[in-house]
Design a protein around this motif. Structure first.
Motif, PDB file in Angstrom:
ATOM      1  N   PRO A   1       0.834  -1.218   0.000  1.00  0.00           N
ATOM      2  CA  PRO A   1       0.000   0.000   0.000  1.00  0.00           C
ATOM      3  C   PRO A   1       0.867   1.267   0.000  1.00  0.00           C
ATOM      4  O   PRO A   1       1.929   1.285   0.631  1.00  0.00           O
ATOM      5  CB  PRO A   1      -0.793  -0.105   1.309  1.00  0.00           C
ATOM      6  CG  PRO A   1      -0.430  -1.382   1.942  1.00  0.00           C
ATOM      7  CD  PRO A   1       0.685  -2.014   1.216  1.00  0.00           C
TER       8      PRO A   1
ATOM      9  N   LEU B   1       2.066   2.776   3.356  1.00  0.00           N
ATOM     10  CA  LEU B   1       2.956   2.074   4.294  1.00  0.00           C
ATOM     11  C   LEU B   1       4.120   2.952   4.759  1.00  0.00           C
ATOM     12  O   LEU B   1       4.419   3.033   5.943  1.00  0.00           O
ATOM     13  CB  LEU B   1       3.481   0.774   3.667  1.00  0.00           C
ATOM     14  CG  LEU B   1       4.438  -0.029   4.569  1.00  0.00           C
ATOM     15  CD1 LEU B   1       3.717  -0.576   5.797  1.00  0.00           C
ATOM     16  CD2 LEU B   1       5.105  -1.171   3.810  1.00  0.00           C
TER      17      LEU B   1
ATOM     18  N   LYS C   1       3.141   5.360   7.316  1.00  0.00           N
ATOM     19  CA  LYS C   1       2.789   4.693   8.578  1.00  0.00           C
ATOM     20  C   LYS C   1       4.047   4.272   9.334  1.00  0.00           C
ATOM     21  O   LYS C   1       4.096   4.346  10.548  1.00  0.00           O
ATOM     22  CB  LYS C   1       1.920   3.464   8.292  1.00  0.00           C
ATOM     23  CG  LYS C   1       0.580   3.849   7.718  1.00  0.00           C
ATOM     24  CD  LYS C   1      -0.546   3.212   8.495  1.00  0.00           C
ATOM     25  CE  LYS C   1      -1.851   3.762   8.021  1.00  0.00           C
ATOM     26  NZ  LYS C   1      -2.978   3.281   8.786  1.00  0.00           N
ATOM     27  N   VAL C   2       5.039   3.803   8.576  1.00  0.00           N
ATOM     28  CA  VAL C   2       6.295   3.392   9.194  1.00  0.00           C
ATOM     29  C   VAL C   2       6.945   4.610   9.856  1.00  0.00           C
ATOM     30  O   VAL C   2       7.384   4.559  11.013  1.00  0.00           O
ATOM     31  CB  VAL C   2       7.235   2.761   8.145  1.00  0.00           C
ATOM     32  CG1 VAL C   2       8.663   2.664   8.659  1.00  0.00           C
ATOM     33  CG2 VAL C   2       6.727   1.371   7.759  1.00  0.00           C
TER      34      VAL C   2
ATOM     35  N   ALA D   1       5.240   5.624  13.031  1.00  0.00           N
ATOM     36  CA  ALA D   1       5.605   4.774  14.174  1.00  0.00           C
ATOM     37  C   ALA D   1       6.978   5.166  14.709  1.00  0.00           C
ATOM     38  O   ALA D   1       7.188   5.217  15.922  1.00  0.00           O
ATOM     39  CB  ALA D   1       5.592   3.300  13.760  1.00  0.00           C
ATOM     40  N   ILE D   2       7.908   5.458  13.804  1.00  0.00           N
ATOM     41  CA  ILE D   2       9.242   5.886  14.249  1.00  0.00           C
ATOM     42  C   ILE D   2       9.124   7.213  15.006  1.00  0.00           C
ATOM     43  O   ILE D   2       9.726   7.397  16.050  1.00  0.00           O
ATOM     44  CB  ILE D   2      10.209   6.012  13.055  1.00  0.00           C
ATOM     45  CG1 ILE D   2      10.444   4.632  12.427  1.00  0.00           C
ATOM     46  CG2 ILE D   2      11.536   6.620  13.490  1.00  0.00           C
ATOM     47  CD1 ILE D   2      11.155   4.664  11.090  1.00  0.00           C
TER      48      ILE D   2
ATOM     49  N   GLN E   1      -0.724  -3.154   8.200  1.00  0.00           N
ATOM     50  CA  GLN E   1       0.010  -1.918   8.482  1.00  0.00           C
ATOM     51  C   GLN E   1      -0.015  -1.588   9.975  1.00  0.00           C
ATOM     52  O   GLN E   1       0.968  -1.099  10.527  1.00  0.00           O
ATOM     53  CB  GLN E   1      -0.573  -0.760   7.672  1.00  0.00           C
ATOM     54  CG  GLN E   1      -0.285  -0.926   6.184  1.00  0.00           C
ATOM     55  CD  GLN E   1      -0.766   0.261   5.362  1.00  0.00           C
ATOM     56  OE1 GLN E   1      -0.031   1.189   5.090  1.00  0.00           O
ATOM     57  NE2 GLN E   1      -2.027   0.229   4.977  1.00  0.00           N
ATOM     58  N   ASP E   2      -1.141  -1.882  10.635  1.00  0.00           N
ATOM     59  CA  ASP E   2      -1.212  -1.668  12.088  1.00  0.00           C
ATOM     60  C   ASP E   2      -0.197  -2.547  12.812  1.00  0.00           C
ATOM     61  O   ASP E   2       0.481  -2.101  13.732  1.00  0.00           O
ATOM     62  CB  ASP E   2      -2.622  -1.987  12.609  1.00  0.00           C
ATOM     63  CG  ASP E   2      -3.588  -0.848  12.335  1.00  0.00           C
ATOM     64  OD1 ASP E   2      -3.118   0.222  11.898  1.00  0.00           O
ATOM     65  OD2 ASP E   2      -4.806  -1.031  12.553  1.00  0.00           O
TER      66      ASP E   2
ATOM     67  N   VAL F   1       2.558  -3.757  11.606  1.00  0.00           N
ATOM     68  CA  VAL F   1       3.912  -3.249  11.342  1.00  0.00           C
ATOM     69  C   VAL F   1       4.194  -2.042  12.252  1.00  0.00           C
ATOM     70  O   VAL F   1       5.255  -1.950  12.871  1.00  0.00           O
ATOM     71  CB  VAL F   1       4.085  -2.870   9.850  1.00  0.00           C
ATOM     72  CG1 VAL F   1       5.397  -2.129   9.631  1.00  0.00           C
ATOM     73  CG2 VAL F   1       4.047  -4.130   8.980  1.00  0.00           C
ATOM     74  N   GLN F   2       3.223  -1.153  12.376  1.00  0.00           N
ATOM     75  CA  GLN F   2       3.409   0.013  13.248  1.00  0.00           C
ATOM     76  C   GLN F   2       3.674  -0.398  14.696  1.00  0.00           C
ATOM     77  O   GLN F   2       4.611   0.092  15.326  1.00  0.00           O
ATOM     78  CB  GLN F   2       2.160   0.903  13.221  1.00  0.00           C
ATOM     79  CG  GLN F   2       2.113   1.839  12.020  1.00  0.00           C
ATOM     80  CD  GLN F   2       1.184   3.021  12.269  1.00  0.00           C
ATOM     81  OE1 GLN F   2       0.107   2.848  12.838  1.00  0.00           O
ATOM     82  NE2 GLN F   2       1.582   4.205  11.848  1.00  0.00           N
TER      83      GLN F   2
ATOM     84  N   ILE G   1       7.149  -1.833  15.153  1.00  0.00           N
ATOM     85  CA  ILE G   1       8.216  -0.827  15.142  1.00  0.00           C
ATOM     86  C   ILE G   1       8.303  -0.126  16.503  1.00  0.00           C
ATOM     87  O   ILE G   1       9.379   0.018  17.079  1.00  0.00           O
ATOM     88  CB  ILE G   1       7.976   0.215  14.018  1.00  0.00           C
ATOM     89  CG1 ILE G   1       8.147  -0.452  12.656  1.00  0.00           C
ATOM     90  CG2 ILE G   1       8.916   1.403  14.165  1.00  0.00           C
ATOM     91  CD1 ILE G   1       7.715   0.408  11.485  1.00  0.00           C
TER      92      ILE G   1
END
Lengths: 309, 163
Positions: free
Chosen positions: A22, A25, A28-29, A32-33, B33-34, B36-37, B40
């Motif tokens: 997607p 992504l 979103k990554v 999170a970081i 995706q959730d 993966v978040q 991390i």
């Protein structure tokens, strides 16, 4: 054993590797970081405060140089300092206590004894003493951090053998960034690497003709704030749009859909007179922002070269 | 570069791998995706449990697989009486379905076996690495791998018969 010989996974592996990713992504990554960088961010506020406390000592020193008329007057009588002021490694030592390795190189500004007046010696001694104190304070502080950590490590069930398997590095180093007949730019950095990595950076810039601390205004002129801000914002914008790994609070490539927890508080807007810098080999100022201040921690210290017009 | 920064670089460079692995468990792009978040965030918060940067992949994949499996377990508990129908039809309707029959079969394997096939066959990790990720002895990893192959072979035969 050829049990899997009759199953050919090639096509299936291709299907796996070609699975649609997607477009959201990446954001979103990074989000999170950002979130986890935020946690580190708050922790490191303490370290920044410690750094500014140490910086205050440096400021005191600058005041003493500025008010030392004898120093300023004497040095301004000297047209060329190239052969008079020299930076050498004053104190250098390595030691290993148990699992703590300490490596220290402390810079020392030496004044040529034949051609320089006595006051120049006094001032160089003052600078050297400030650097020495900065390093000593840092080492002492980090040693107590290590001691505290060791104590709680052992109290919470860790054994002394496990403790001794850890390696802890503590170091102070310096670089002469620029030196000519008139200016000296010195970079001092100290770090501790144990359960976490922390580094403190100090920059010392002097004009030995006037005997004063060198400022961005001296180098870039009266409009120095605008010149620097414009250049920094241009460089940030260029980086976030051309490098997908680059992140700054409040600056994002076109179409970014993630959130930014520090946009309001930590987005770069302007330099101040407290912003650190050094001179690079070309004599251009390089403005430095501490880790976490304008970008997530993994970006490290951010440096921006501002070209003199 | 310290461990934390290296880990962030590793994450940025390998995010597609993480997504594919998570997808194989949760089977839809939003949940993947959730997962993966969450992985991390968990990884970066526990960066000190990573002993050496050389072990980062095994360490990260372990967190990822745990997060994925926990995610499905949580969702199964919420709808305990309808598991079957949900996973067979409604739950997957409207989401990406792999065209590849074999991959569909892999995605319907029990979690333990699925983990071994995803990591060993798709991600091409050694069985030793798979064992380390699943925290099981290497011999167990091997047993699960062969059990998974047997189940896949039976599945492929059924598919061919239906055609």
């Amino acid at each position: 054993m050829n049990e899997n010989k009759d199953i050919n996974f090639d096509k299936s592996r291709d299907a796996y590797n070609n699975m649609a990713i997607p477009s959201t992504l990446d954001d979103k990554v990074k989000e999170a970081i950002n979130m986890s960088a935020g946690k580190k961010h708050t922790n490191n506020r303490i370290i920044i405060t410690v750094a500014s406390a140490a910086a205050a000592i440096v400021v005191l020193f600058i005041v003493s140089v500025n008010t030392s008329t004898a120093f300023a007057a004497t040095l301004s009588d000297i047209p060329v300092i190239g052969n008079i002021v020299k930076v050498v490694t004053g104190r250098s030592f390595s030691e290993k206590n148990d699992n703590v390795t300490i490596n220290v190189d402390i810079p020392q500004i030496n004044v040529d004894s034949t051609s320089a007046p006595d006051t120049a010696h006094v001032t160089a001694e003052q600078v050297n003493a400030v650097i020495q104190k900065t390093v000593d304070d840092y080492m002492q502080e980090q040693q107590s951090v290590i001691d505290d950590y060791k104590k709680s490590f052992l109290e919470t069930g860790g054994t002394i053998d496990e403790w001794n398997q850890r390696t802890i590095d503590l170091a102070a180093r310096y670089e002469v960034k620029y030196q000519d007949d008139r200016y000296l730019s010195l970079y001092l950095y100290m770090y501790m690497s144990a359960f976490a990595f922390t580094q403190d950076n100090y920059y010392y810039n002097y004009d030995f003709v006037t005997g004063r601390e060198l400022t961005l205004k001296d180098i870039l002129g009266d409009d120095y704030i605008n010149i620097a801000n414009q250049s920094i914002i241009e460089q940030i914008t260029e980086q976030v749009n051309s490098d997908s790994n680059a992140m700054y609070w409040g600056y994002h490539p076109a179409g970014y859909s993630g959130t930014d927890p520090f946009e309001d508080t930590d987005k770069f807007t302007t330099i101040t007179d407290d912003t650190s810098f050094y001179l690079n080999a070309d004599g251009n100022p390089v403005i430095c922002f501490p880790k976490y201040s304008i970008a997530p921690g993994y970006m490290g210290v951010r440096e921006f070269v501002i070209k003199r017009s | 570069m310290n461990k934390y920064d290296k880990c962030v670089q590793y994450i940025l460079n390998n995010q597609n791998h993480f997504y594919r692995i998570a997808y194989c468990y949760v089977k839809n792009e939003h949940d993947a995706q959730d997962v993966v978040q969450n992985t991390i965030i968990k990884a970066l918060e526990n960066i000190n449990s990573l002993r050496s940067i050389g072990a980062i992949r095994t360490w990260f994949y372990r967190i990822l697989v745990n997060e994925s499996v926990n995610f499905i377990n949580r969702n199964m508990k919420e709808i305990p009486y309808e598991q079957q129908s949900i996973f067979d039809t409604e739950y997957t309707t409207g989401f990406y379905q792999p065209d590849d029959e074999l991959m569909q079969l892999v995605l319907s394997l029990p979690n333990d076996m699925r983990t071994i096939i995803i990591l060993h066959v798709y991600e091409q990790l050694t069985l030793k690495e798979c064992a380390a990720i699943a925290r099981i002895p290497q011999s167990t990893a091997k047993t699960r791998y062969y059990a998974a192959l047997r189940q896949l072979r039976t599945g492929m035969e059924d598919c061919n018969e239906r055609k």
